[in-house]
Write an enzyme that holds these catalytic residues in place. Sequence first.
Site, PDB file in Angstrom:
ATOM      1  N   GLY A   1      24.061  24.458 -12.902  1.00 31.53           N
ATOM      2  CA  GLY A   1      23.117  23.824 -12.233  1.00 31.53           C
ATOM      3  C   GLY A   1      22.334  23.165 -12.996  1.00 31.53           C
ATOM      4  CD  GLU A   2      19.645  19.303 -10.826  1.00 35.69           C
ATOM      5  OE1 GLU A   2      18.490  19.666 -10.091  1.00 35.69           O
ATOM      6  OE2 GLU A   2      19.930  18.101 -10.536  1.00 35.69           O
TER       7      GLU A   2
ATOM      8  CG  ASP B   1      31.927  27.453 -20.842  1.00 35.50           C
ATOM      9  OD1 ASP B   1      33.075  26.840 -21.120  1.00 35.50           O
ATOM     10  OD2 ASP B   1      31.281  26.872 -20.088  1.00 35.50           O
TER      11      ASP B   1
ATOM     12  N   GLY C   1      27.237  22.831 -15.763  1.00 38.89           N
ATOM     13  CA  GLY C   1      28.093  23.439 -14.692  1.00 38.89           C
ATOM     14  C   GLY C   1      27.711  24.396 -13.768  1.00 38.89           C
TER      15      GLY C   1
ATOM     16  CG  LEU D   1      15.065  20.493 -20.682  1.00 38.47           C
ATOM     17  CD1 LEU D   1      15.188  21.822 -21.004  1.00 38.47           C
ATOM     18  CD2 LEU D   1      14.588  19.420 -21.809  1.00 38.47           C
ATOM     19  N   GLY D   2      18.564  18.660 -18.105  1.00 38.37           N
ATOM     20  CA  GLY D   2      20.008  18.380 -17.999  1.00 38.37           C
ATOM     21  C   GLY D   2      20.717  19.063 -16.850  1.00 38.37           C
ATOM     22  CE  LYS D   3      24.181  17.640 -11.054  1.00 33.62           C
ATOM     23  NZ  LYS D   3      23.904  17.392  -9.803  1.00 33.62           N
TER      24      LYS D   3
END
Length: 664
Positions: free
Chosen positions: A360-361, A472, A358, A354-356
Amino acid sequence: MASERLHLILLVIFNHLISLLSQQEEAGFVYNGFGQAETDFHLDGAAKILFPDGLLQLTNASSQQMGHAFFKKPFKFDSFDRKLSFSTHFVCALVPKPGADGGHGIAFVVSSSIDFTQADPTQYLGVFNISTNGSPSSQLLAIELDTVESAEFDDIDKNHVGIDINSLNSVESASASYFSDTKGKNQSIKLLSGDPLQVWVDYEGTLLNVTVAPLSIQKPNHPLLSRSINLTEIFLDRTLFFGFSASTGSLVSYQYILGWSFSRNRMLLQRLDFSKLPQIPHPRAKKKQTSPLLIALLVLIALIMLAVLGGVYLYRRKKYAEVREAWEKEYGPHRFSYKSLYKATKGFDKDGRLGKGGFGEVYRGNLPRVGDIAVKRVCHDAKQGMKQFVAEVVTMGSLKHRNLVPLLGYCRRKGELLLVYEYMCNGSLDQYLFHRKNPALSWPQRLVILKDIASALSYLHTGANQVVLHRDIKASNVMLDSNFNGRLGDFGMARFEDYGDSLPATAAVGTMGYMAPELTTMKTCTRTDVYAFGAFMLEVSCGRRPLDPKISAEKRHLIKWVCDCWRRDSLVDAIDRRLGGKYSAEEAEIVLKLGLLCTNMVAESRPTMEQVVQYIYWNLPLPNFSPESPGIGVSAPSTLAPSTSPPSRNSIFVTHTITYRDGR
Ligand SMILES: *[C@@H]1O[C@H](CO)[C@@H](O)[C@H](O)[C@H]1NC(C)=O
Ligand SMILES: *[C@@H]1O[C@H](CO)[C@@H](O)[C@H](O)[C@H]1NC(C)=O
Ligand SMILES: *[C@@H]1O[C@H](CO)[C@@H](O)[C@H](O)[C@H]1NC(C)=O
Ligand SMILES: *[C@@H]1O[C@H](CO)[C@@H](O)[C@H](O)[C@H]1NC(C)=O
Ligand SMILES: *[C@@H]1O[C@H](CO)[C@@H](O)[C@H](O)[C@H]1NC(C)=O
Ligand SMILES: *[C@@H]1O[C@H](CO)[C@@H](O)[C@H](O)[C@H]1NC(C)=O
């Protein structure tokens, strides 16, 4: 005189009747087993009747044997009538010696003599020898059930039935089979199967028919062999003996006759009673001495298989290895096995990525009974603090709010932590704000998302048992569910950095542009989350990131730029142009001002999240303030300006994500 004549006539008639009766006796017989037949039969060679069943054994499985069994009384056809005919039906069995091909076979024999002492076993079947074979003086008809292919007699195969006249070169032969009336085709039979086999031999006129079939089958309509033969030309003596012969050679088998019915008249042939037939003894395979070579080979194969299995086991163990410690037991239900996650994500397949982020993946997956999940793989090499961190993760799993992405659990491996979230089908908010391929979100949608995230954050700060800081907040950490409601994800994750790396305790955590200025000197607190939320509000309203190095210097810092607009009395100039003017100017102004209020330089001047919720739901009017109020519209210190060099871990300002670069 007359009485004497009458007496003589009566005597003649009586004698004739006697002779007729005796002839009648010889005209046929039936034996269902041979228990009572010993006196009626001439047995020689290996032939004997086995008691108590009365099984007639022609040969056992010793080599170079022959055995004969003949009905003692001959049939003198000439003396009764000129027509030579007979019909017979018998059941035999050829039982192979375990583990060996057998020989040589059984023959039904019609012969003018029963002296076969000079005959030979093996391929001569106990009825011929080398000099009598082929000689017309043999006066012999044999129906052979031959289980050895003897090339010298032109045998067709080693499983055939043949008609032999004075010679082992059959005048007619065929592979053993029968015509199945039900199936309408020929079915082959294995003579040496060890199972009982029926044979019919019929002779009438000059036609000799031979039929074979398994015990379960009625006499087939079509004979296997049918041959025109004039037996009166062969049996010159007009004296016929009927019986059986069998032989073994170096190839051996047990050869038996179970029952036999015979008649000179086909119509008078008596039925065999199969229920009375003796049992066939089946020799059990003797345990053969297995060769040491074979044993060694088997052991070797077993060892190889063991090694392979062990390898597979070790490989799988390594593949699915996890780190589990005793203290984790209490988190039982929150812990997932690595194997289940591996399977859920199809081995962390690239297609499901789905994405990478900050940390991890992130991979998409599906767990049975749980549903769609997103698995975040976080690298770590923390040895310390893991217990506390996992405790926090589990605590966070217990946080329940409609605008939080549910954290379902975790899994630990060496150097890796896996966090399992519920899957959010519409992805992260930044995709819609910054990627042109997606439709721009409408103003009402944006407002709903801002309200959602405000309530989620307010819940984290005050609603839970303990104060949970997000640390964050940014568009890429806001997920959208199927109804486009905002869901705050990754809460508390920033703490991970504290444990994972050897950063100084005062290290700032967050994303530049969202980080409150005091973070350079102070620890995080709820007010720093408020600052980040303010930046996030401006980001969502204006459709751009808080810090955008690609934009001209005057607009680069979003907070400053929004404040400048306000100063010029055109606050809504800052609103995202992709909205095409479709928004409520009143709402937009409040949201922008609230964003500025939250990003006040002075932490104490910022509202709490509870207050923010009140403002954004229009429950309370905003306090009075202007672009000139202290702390308003001041952009972050210049030290936070984006650097073109790669972020350095040692810098206290630089953190794990650099949002302004790639949005993640
Ligand atoms: C066959 O019979 C003979 C004589 O009765 C005997 O010596 C031999 O052991 C038997 N062979 C088998 C295999 O039973
Ligand atoms: C073959 O058998 C006949 C009698 O059946 C005998 O006279 C003759 O000697 C035998 N020949 C051989 C070679 O055994
Ligand atoms: C032999 O077989 C033929 C053909 O099936 C048949 O016509 C004849 O009647 C049979 N003869 C005997 C004696 O069974
Ligand atoms: C069955 O076998 C007999 C005798 O070998 C042969 O004459 C006949 O043609 C065969 N029939 C079929 C259908 O193969
Ligand atoms: C069979 O042969 C005998 C003797 O040669 C002869 O008398 C008889 O007619 C033959 N029978 C048939 C049916 O051909
Ligand atoms: C959002 O998710 C819903 C449900 O999965 C889906 O039907 C819809 O197409 C998604 N919208 C976008 C813009 O991807």
